[in-house]
Design an enzyme around this catalytic site. Structure first.
Site, short mmCIF file in Angstrom:
data_model
loop_
_atom_site.label_atom_id
_atom_site.label_comp_id
_atom_site.label_asym_id
_atom_site.label_seq_id
_atom_site.Cartn_x
_atom_site.Cartn_y
_atom_site.Cartn_z
N LYS A 239 5.86 6.90 -12.72
CA LYS A 239 6.60 5.65 -12.78
C LYS A 239 6.83 5.33 -14.27
O LYS A 239 5.90 5.47 -15.08
CB LYS A 239 5.78 4.54 -12.10
CG LYS A 239 6.64 3.43 -11.54
CD LYS A 239 5.97 2.81 -10.33
CE LYS A 239 6.69 1.54 -9.90
NZ LYS A 239 6.27 1.07 -8.58
N SER A 339 16.08 2.91 33.44
CA SER A 339 16.00 1.48 33.74
C SER A 339 17.18 0.71 33.18
O SER A 339 17.65 -0.25 33.78
CB SER A 339 14.72 0.87 33.14
OG SER A 339 13.58 1.47 33.67
N GLU A 360 11.30 2.18 18.69
CA GLU A 360 12.47 1.30 18.66
C GLU A 360 12.96 0.97 17.26
O GLU A 360 14.16 0.77 17.05
CB GLU A 360 12.17 0.01 19.44
CG GLU A 360 12.00 0.20 20.95
CD GLU A 360 10.65 0.75 21.36
OE1 GLU A 360 9.73 0.82 20.50
OE2 GLU A 360 10.49 1.12 22.55
C1 LIG Z 1 9.07 -3.86 4.05
C2 LIG Z 1 8.77 -4.22 2.62
N1 LIG Z 1 7.53 -4.58 2.27
C3 LIG Z 1 7.27 -4.93 0.99
C4 LIG Z 1 8.24 -4.94 0.04
C5 LIG Z 1 7.96 -5.37 -1.39
N2 LIG Z 1 8.01 -4.21 -2.32
C6 LIG Z 1 9.09 -3.92 -3.03
S1 LIG Z 1 8.90 -2.51 -3.94
C7 LIG Z 1 7.33 -2.31 -3.39
C8 LIG Z 1 6.51 -1.12 -3.86
C9 LIG Z 1 7.21 0.14 -3.51
O1 LIG Z 1 6.48 1.23 -3.97
P1 LIG Z 1 7.13 2.65 -3.88
O2 LIG Z 1 7.73 2.89 -2.57
O3 LIG Z 1 6.09 3.61 -4.32
O4 LIG Z 1 8.34 2.57 -4.91
P2 LIG Z 1 8.33 2.79 -6.49
O5 LIG Z 1 8.76 1.49 -7.06
O6 LIG Z 1 6.96 3.16 -6.90
O7 LIG Z 1 9.31 3.86 -6.71
C10 LIG Z 1 6.96 -3.32 -2.51
C11 LIG Z 1 5.63 -3.47 -1.89
C12 LIG Z 1 9.54 -4.56 0.46
N3 LIG Z 1 10.59 -4.56 -0.38
N4 LIG Z 1 9.77 -4.19 1.73
MG LIG Z 2 5.74 4.63 -6.00
#
Ligand SMILES: Cc1ncc(C[n+]2csc(CCOP(=O)(O)OP(=O)(O)O)c2C)c(N)n1
Ligand SMILES: [Mg+2]
Length: 612
Positions: A239, A339, A360
């Site tokens: 990152k 169904s 789903e």
């Molecule tokens: C369903 C959902 N839950 C929580 C979030 C909040 N959120 C945004 S980015 C993130 C972290 C994502 O981490 P990762 O998939 O590893 O992405 P990276 O930024 O590290 O590339 C979170 C928890 C979201 N956008 N969607």
């Molecule tokens: Mg990540």
């Protein structure tokens, strides 16, 4: 791939990093470090591997790209700007009011097929697109970029499973395994072998690579489509990669750099003057365009008055009837097809039916993928089970998806199966979706005509169908426009207007007959279009019946027909009395339940008499 191309791609990757930093710094918000980890993969995909017409993102045989980790939007925008779709300067409008470069991608942008940002949905959409490509005999591939934190979502594994089952070798997932999520490290950090094993178990070909080694990325991409499995590339990344004070650091998620930090970062990134214009973006193959035109009309329906047909069965009949002439129509079900009666469509058009099994969330997003490829996807399951895909439906609203949902077994009128199988919240939840249409037919003719309307109107439509058989009350040539209602009983001096839909319409008609024998008249309206509601018809009728309306519905009292009517009419000074399911249901015979929960003819009669 020759060496100079690799150097060029490295330069582009850094340019994408610089754009991502500049745009988020200008916006004062956003996720630069999530962009930086993906930059090398993005450069390799967009500038030498993916086949697309950069001037025409909608071209039907372009490769598709879904940024499932939608918070990395700036790097997607940067890629398309570098590809020449719009001016580089526009990137600085990121997140500004009035700019289509929103915080997370939406289809306001021509190169975004579906909204992302609610994590965990991109792979399902991609599976839908890959299935659509196969159906249309097109050779585009669908690429989905996933976050490593994101793939904790169960819906991703529902998608992985389906893609494995259907051997979607035109679907490619890239996991940006940068070790970090939002607030901490992911559960597995850089132990990417865990992801490899999981995808392998779901029937994918797995390639684990250094996600910052462009040569390795390019090499593995050259193997796309070489076997019969979907391909996942697990890219070990950092990152914030490329900037020393960001790389692999916690607590930088979702934070823009200030101006000084941005300047330092860009100095480290060795700005290159080498333009992306030097990259050769491969053109898509010219293949025949699929026929995605709406037909001039549909074959007629043919029921006899008094026939007894469940609306869920009429839904199945309608799918077959319209499917005959409308090649856009596809159907999906989650192991309830016998169904919901979607199995009628499956038997007739097996290639246009997708069994999604009991998953789903994935099913809804797969349908969104079909919709984004100009299909008209009808998704069916029990009404109650759509609740578990509500976020997918919500995001489909943001995507302005062409999505058709058919929920059967609505309400307590399913009887003996009991409350876990009864859809009693579906009207409320579907009404709340942006731009939705909500339909609730009472008989087979209206159900069939409403399915036609669903196919013809663009957007999210929900059809609520019932389990019990109900008599056919409408003529085959009657029309049921969206936003309409049917006036079934009306006389001078009527005491009240009863607004019903679905199974309760028959209770209202029985009540009208019973009351008539006692010299009391009531107006009865079939509100088959719950949203938009035929408010003028109902208001005009109510004004002739002492400004009094009784709504009666096989749904909880919150957010259903009664609330829809009250929401539209209360300002006109009309009194609304709601008859609805007011307490926790239980198993029983249909008539017993309708009586117990106070939505049968007797309850309507009692209510009318209580009005004084
Ligand atoms: C369903 C959902 N839950 C929580 C979030 C909040 N959120 C945004 S980015 C993130 C972290 C994502 O981490 P990762 O998939 O590893 O992405 P990276 O930024 O590290 O590339 C979170 C928890 C979201 N956008 N969607
Ligand atoms: Mg990540």
């Amino acid at each position: 791939m020759i060496d100079t191309d690799i150097e060029l791609l490295k330069g582009i990757a850094n340019q994408l990093r610089i754009h991502s930093i500049n745009a988020t710094t200008a916006a004062g918000s956003g996720h630069p470090t999530s962009c930086l980890s993906a930059a090398d993969v993005m450069a390799a995909l967009f500038f030498g591997h993916m086949r697309y017409d950069a001037k025409n993102p909608h071209y039907y045989n372009n490769d598709r790209f879904i940024l499932s980790k939608g918070h990395a939007a700036p790097i997607l925008y940067a890629a398309w700007a570098e590809a020449g779709l719009f001016p580089i300067e526009d990137l600085l409008k990121l997140r500004k009011y009035g700019s289509d470069l929103e915080g997370h991608p939406t289809p306001r942008l021509p190169f975004v097929d579906v909204a992302t940002g609610s994590l965990g949905q991109g792979l399902s959409v991609g599976a839908g697109m890959a299935l659509a490509a196969r159906l249309d005999k097109l050779d585009y591939n669908t690429y989905v970029l996933l976050g490593d934190g994101e793939i904790a979502e169960g819906s991703e594994w529902e998608a992985a499973s389906l893609a494995g089952i259907y051997k979607l070798n035109n679907l490619i997932a890239v996991v940006d395994a940068n070790r970090l999520g939002q607030s901490q490290a992911t559960a597995f950090g850089h132990d990417i072998g865990v992801y490899a094993k999981r995808f392998d178990a779901f029937g994918w070909r797995v390639e684990s690579i250094d996600g910052h080694d462009i040569e390795e990325i390019a090499e593995v991409l050259s193997g796309v489509g070489l076997d019969d499995k979907p391909l996942v590339i697990i890219a070990k990344t950092y990152k914030g990669a490329g900037v020393s004070f960001l790389q692999d650091q916690e607590s930088w998620h979702g934070k823009p750099l200030n101006k000084d930090e941005a300047a330092r970062a860009i100095a480290e990134l060795q700005p290159t003057t080498r333009p992306a214009a030097g990259a050769a973006i491969p053109a898509p193959n010219q293949l025949p365009a699929p026929n995605n035109a709406a037909p001039a009309g549909y074959p007629p329906v043919s029921y006899k008055p008094g026939d007894s047909v469940a609306t869920r069965e009429a839904f199945g009949n309608a799918l077959v009837r319209i499917g005959e002439v409308d090649e856009r129509v596809v159907a999906l079900d989650g192991d309830t097809k016998n169904s919901t009666y979607s199995e009628k469509f499956m038997k007739k058009f097996p290639a246009r039916f997708t069994e999604c099994f009991i998953a789903e969330q994935n099913m809804v997003s797969v349908a969104v993928g079909f919709g984004a490829r100009a299909k008209v996807p009808f998704v069916s399951t029990f009404a109650c089970f759509f609740t578990r895909a509500y976020d997918q439906i919500r995001v489909a609203g943001i995507s302005q998806s062409n999505l058709k949902l058919a929920g059967s077994h609505a309400g307590i009128s399913i009887g003996e199966d009991g409350p876990s199988q009864m859809g009693l919240e579906d009207l409320a939840m579907m009404r709340a979706i942006a731009g939705s249409t909500v339909l609730y037919p009472a008989d087979a003719v209206s159900a069939e005509k409403l399915v036609e309307q669903m196919a013809l109107v663009k957007g999210i439509c929900y059809l609520r169908t019932s389990r019990p058989k109900t008599p056919v009350i409408y003529k085959n040539d009657e029309s049921f426009p969206i936003g309409g209602a049917k006036m079934l009983r009306q006389g001078a001096g009527d005491k009240a207007t009863v607004v019903a839909a679905g199974v309760t319409l028959y209770e209202a008609l029985k009540a009208a007959d019973a009351l008539k024998n006692e010299g009391i008249g009531i107006t009865v309206i079939d509100a088959y279009s719950i949203k938009p509601l035929a408010k003028d018809i109902i208001r005009t009728a109510a004004q002739k019946t002492n400004n009094t309306v009784i709504t009666v519905e096989d749904h909880y009292a919150e957010g259903g027909l009664g609330d829809a009517v009250a929401g539209e009419l209360s300002a006109a000074g009309i009194k609304i009395h709601k008859l609805a399911v007011m307490s926790l249901p239980r198993s029983g015979k249909v008539e017993e339940l309708l009586e117990h929960f106070g939505i049968d003819a007797a309850a309507i009669v009692k209510k009318i008499k209580s009005l004084g």
